[in-house]
Design an enzyme around this catalytic site. Sequence first.
Site, PDB file in Angstrom:
ATOM      1  N   CYS A   2      -9.612   3.572   9.621  1.00 25.99           N
ATOM      2  CA  CYS A   2      -9.132   3.296   8.266  1.00 25.99           C
ATOM      3  C   CYS A   2      -8.302   2.019   8.234  1.00 25.99           C
ATOM      4  CB  CYS A   2      -8.315   4.482   7.754  1.00 25.99           C
ATOM      5  SG  CYS A   2      -7.732   4.300   6.052  1.00 25.99           S
ATOM      6  N   GLY A  59       3.745   1.100   5.492  1.00 34.05           N
ATOM      7  CA  GLY A  59       4.864   1.824   6.093  1.00 34.05           C
ATOM      8  C   GLY A  59       4.667   2.144   7.554  1.00 34.05           C
ATOM      9  N   LEU A 112      -4.374   3.745  -2.972  1.00 35.90           N
ATOM     10  CA  LEU A 112      -5.808   3.712  -2.737  1.00 35.90           C
ATOM     11  C   LEU A 112      -6.424   5.070  -3.032  1.00 35.90           C
ATOM     12  CD1 LEU A 112      -5.914   1.676   0.601  1.00 35.90           C
ATOM     13  CD2 LEU A 112      -5.867   0.859  -1.768  1.00 35.90           C
ATOM     14  N   CYS A 129      -6.960  13.242   6.792  1.00 40.84           N
ATOM     15  CA  CYS A 129      -6.747  13.341   5.350  1.00 40.84           C
ATOM     16  C   CYS A 129      -7.956  13.879   4.610  1.00 40.84           C
ATOM     17  CB  CYS A 129      -6.332  11.987   4.781  1.00 40.84           C
ATOM     18  SG  CYS A 129      -7.636  10.740   4.759  1.00 40.84           S
ATOM     19  N   VAL A 180       6.953   8.982   2.150  1.00 41.63           N
ATOM     20  CA  VAL A 180       8.273   8.361   2.195  1.00 41.63           C
ATOM     21  C   VAL A 180       8.248   7.017   2.909  1.00 41.63           C
ATOM     22  CG1 VAL A 180       8.952   9.626   4.288  1.00 41.63           C
ATOM     23  CG2 VAL A 180      10.714   8.760   2.732  1.00 41.63           C
ATOM     24  N   ASP A 181       7.452   6.879   3.972  1.00 41.69           N
ATOM     25  CA  ASP A 181       7.456   5.632   4.742  1.00 41.69           C
ATOM     26  C   ASP A 181       6.995   4.445   3.907  1.00 41.69           C
ATOM     27  OD1 ASP A 181       8.367   6.834   7.096  1.00 41.69           O
ATOM     28  OD2 ASP A 181       6.352   7.368   7.733  1.00 41.69           O
ATOM     29  N   ALA A 203       0.857  -1.181   0.000  1.00 39.56           N
ATOM     30  CA  ALA A 203       0.000   0.000   0.000  1.00 39.56           C
ATOM     31  C   ALA A 203       0.892   1.228   0.000  1.00 39.56           C
ATOM     32  CB  ALA A 203      -0.912  -0.009   1.226  1.00 39.56           C
ATOM     33  N   MET A 204       0.829   2.018  -1.063  1.00 38.14           N
ATOM     34  CA  MET A 204       1.728   3.161  -1.242  1.00 38.14           C
ATOM     35  C   MET A 204       0.907   4.455  -1.221  1.00 38.14           C
ATOM     36  SD  MET A 204       4.317   1.534  -4.088  1.00 38.14           S
ATOM     37  CE  MET A 204       5.555   2.829  -3.861  1.00 38.14           C
ATOM     38  N   SER A 205       1.036   5.201  -0.141  1.00 37.25           N
ATOM     39  CA  SER A 205       0.240   6.418   0.045  1.00 37.25           C
ATOM     40  C   SER A 205       0.761   7.586  -0.769  1.00 37.25           C
ATOM     41  CB  SER A 205       0.236   6.810   1.520  1.00 37.25           C
ATOM     42  OG  SER A 205       1.537   7.222   1.922  1.00 37.25           O
ATOM     43  N   GLY A 206       2.016   7.503  -1.195  1.00 34.43           N
ATOM     44  CA  GLY A 206       2.674   8.634  -1.823  1.00 34.43           C
ATOM     45  C   GLY A 206       3.648   9.313  -0.893  1.00 34.43           C
TER      46      GLY A 206
END
Length: 377
Positions: free
Chosen positions: A113, A137, A44, A212, A23-24, A18-21
Site C-alpha cells: 500500500c 503519520g 483515501l 484493513c 491519531v498518528d 494523508a489522514m486515515s482517521g
Amino acid sequence: MTVENLAAPQRRLRVLAAMSGGVDSAVAAARAAEAGHDVTGVHLALSANPQSFRTGARGCCTIEDSRDARRAADVIGIPFYVWDLADRFREDVVEDFVAEYQAGRTPNPCLRCNEKIKFAALLDKALALGFDAVCTGHYAKVLLHEDGSRELHRASDMAKDQSYVLGVLDERQLAHALFPLGDTVTTKDEIRAEAERRGLAVAKKPDSHDICFIADGDTQGFLASRLGKAEGDIVDESGAKLGTHEGAFGYTIGQRKGLRIGTPAPDGKPRYVLDISPVNNTVTVGPVDALDVTALTAIKPRWCGTAPAGEGAYTAQLRAHGDETPVRAELVGAELRVSFEEPVRGVAPGQAIVLYDGTRVVGSATIATTSRATAAA
C-alpha cells in the site's frame, strides 16, 4: 547531514496530509500545519463498499474513519477532501495479496500500500495538483544532505519505528515525503496526550493492527471466499501423507497451529509448515529446526538512494515488528543475494527483506527463495 525540521522549515510547502482517521496521521497533519506549511487533509476511500472493510473505531478504511479524519481536519483548521482510490487499491493491494497467497507466497499488504497507493498513486496526484509533499503519520525520519539528496532512517523511538514498511520508497519519493512523528523521541502515549491537548477526538482511538480489508481478521476465510476450497495433502519431509487441508493458501511457512494433523510426530515434538507447493496443492510439515534459513535470494529490489555496489555487511529486518539480524548482501544483476551470520526462522517467499546500514534504510526486496541448514526450500 541534518534532519528535516518541521518546526523551522526552510520554506513554506504545500503539503497534502494523508489522514486515515487515526491519531498518528491527525497529529502529523497538525504538526505540519503548526510548522507553517500550507496543509490540506485528504482521506483515501479504499473500498467501493466501506462496510466490507472492518467496522468500529480501528483507524483505517471505514466510513467512521473518514468522519474521524474530517473532524480532525476541522479542529486543525485545514481544508479536507475524500479521494476515491478504491479501484487502484483493489488492483494493486487486494488482488496482489490474493495472487501472492495463491502462488504459495506470504505478502505484506501494508508495504504494498505504501509503495503503490500512498507514495505512487497519491503522490503522483498530489504533485500534479501542485503540492510539494505528502505527509503521513509513519514513525520514520528523513535526513537531508547538503547536496539535496535524502536518506530514510529509523524513527528516534525504536518501539514505534515503521521504516520497514517504507523501505520500498525511492529517492524521488523521499524528496516529497514528510514524517512529522519520526524526528523526535515521541512515545505513543505522548502522541495521544498531544492529540488531547490539541482537542482531537481521535486521541483515545484504538490502534489498527489487522489487515484493513479483512473485516473480521479471518485471513484464511477471506482467501477461501475468493479462491474457493481446494483439498490437498499435508505431508512430512519424506512425502508421507499426514492429513488434508482445504487450500494451501491458508498456510504460511513457520505456522504451527491449525495444521489438523491427526498423526503425532515420532519424537512427540510439534511440527511446523516447511513448504507450500501450489503446483500440487501440498503442504509440507516438519520439525522446527528444519526452518533454519542460512541464505536467500530476493527480487524486485528498491533502493532508498543509490544501489549498493559489491558485497557489503548490513543488518536485515524480515517482518514489520521483527528484530535485526547481521547479513552479507550483494546485488547480482537484478537479484539480491543475502547470507545470514546466524540461521533465522520463519522466512517465507513473498515477504520483504529490508537492509539497514546503522539506522539508514538501504532498500528492500521481495524474498524469492531460501536456503536452509538442513534442506533447500
